[in-house]
Design an enzyme around this catalytic site. Structure first.
Site, PDB file in Angstrom:
ATOM      1  CG  ASP A  28      22.833  -0.824  -9.523  1.00 31.99           C
ATOM      2  OD1 ASP A  28      24.097  -1.181  -9.904  1.00 31.99           O
ATOM      3  OD2 ASP A  28      21.860  -1.522  -9.143  1.00 31.99           O
ATOM      4  CG  ASP A  30      22.298  -6.085 -13.191  1.00 31.22           C
ATOM      5  OD1 ASP A  30      21.408  -6.818 -14.163  1.00 31.22           O
ATOM      6  OD2 ASP A  30      23.536  -6.156 -13.259  1.00 31.22           O
TER       7      ASP A  30
END
Length: 252
Positions: A28, A30
């Site tokens: 991922d 953020d």
């Protein structure tokens, strides 16, 4: 009787060893590559005050974790403007622009990220960034961290039929990289993201960076780490290396 920290560490290490020979690692963005959530939080605080959300009472970080973290903007439109989709879309577009202004030149990698990068590169593993963020945000983070040449692919939730927490983005990453879910694992920091990886039937290492550990555990990650310096992670990676060496000897 509760397991000791040592026992938990052994369980964590062995849980990834079954993935050998490892083919790919998925990230991922953020909160996983960098601690960007504070900038998202500040942007939401400012924008929500402008529209008088919550009666003009500022939102807190607990609200941010439960309501915002890991969610796709398409799912957030109805949270703020349930009866005005067009206004909701514009509000979130403006919020993302504010995030980029706040975060520019401020993003720092999570501890140990570049050490992990070298481990992955040294083994020739494939890698992709898989995110619910808009492309401009994703590219800002990746470029500021110096990872533009690291990732083989960038998979956006908006390019899939369903974004996280559905498995679609991670399934697309497997397809694009041409790798097996049985030889790939995921790094995620949100409940939504962990659920997506688990739904794609992959092992997920959760990052208890800002989101509460107990909340992340409800999404059923393989195990949690604090950051990429965590001894639990490196014990697990060593077990993958050991298993890979054993399999090579067996084949030889």
């Amino acid at each position: 009787m509760a397991a000791s920290a040592g026992e938990n560490s052994k369980e964590s290490a062995s849980s990834l060893a079954r993935l050998a020979p490892l083919q790919a690692v998925l990230f991922d963005i953020d909160g996983t590559l960098c601690d960007s959530d504070p900038f998202h939080y500040l942007a939401f605080c400012e924008m929500l005050l402008e529209i008088g959300y919550n009666g003009g009472v500022p939102v807190d970080e607990e609200w941010f974790v439960k309501t915002i973290s890991g969610k796709h903007n398409d799912d957030l439109v109805s949270v703020f403007f349930p009866n005005d989709h067009e206004r909701g879309v514009k509000f979130l577009d403006d919020k993302e622009a504010l995030f980029r202004r706040l975060a520019k030149e401020q993003l720092k990698p999570l501890n140990g990220l570049y050490k992990l990068r070298k481990w992955i590169e040294d083994r020739g593993l494939k890698r992709a960034a898989v995110t619910n963020a808009p492309r401009e945000n994703a590219e800002l983070c990746i470029n500021q961290l110096g990872l533009a040449d690291f990732f083989d692919a960038l998979i956006l939730g908006s390019d899939c039929k369903h974004a996280k927490p559905y498995p679609d983005p991670y399934l697309k990453a497997l397809e694009v990289l041409n790798v097996s879910k049985d030889h790939t694992f995921v790094f995620e920091d949100s409940v939504s993201g962990i659920k997506a990886g688990v739904a794609a039937e992959m092992s997920v290492v959760g990052l208890a960076n800002r989101n509460p550990s107990q909340l992340l555990m409800e999404a059923n990650p393989t195990f949690l780490i604090k950051d990429y310096e965590d001894p639990k992670l490196w014990a697990a990676l060593e077990e993958i290396d050991k298993m890979s060496r054993t399999e090579k000897k067996t084949i030889a």
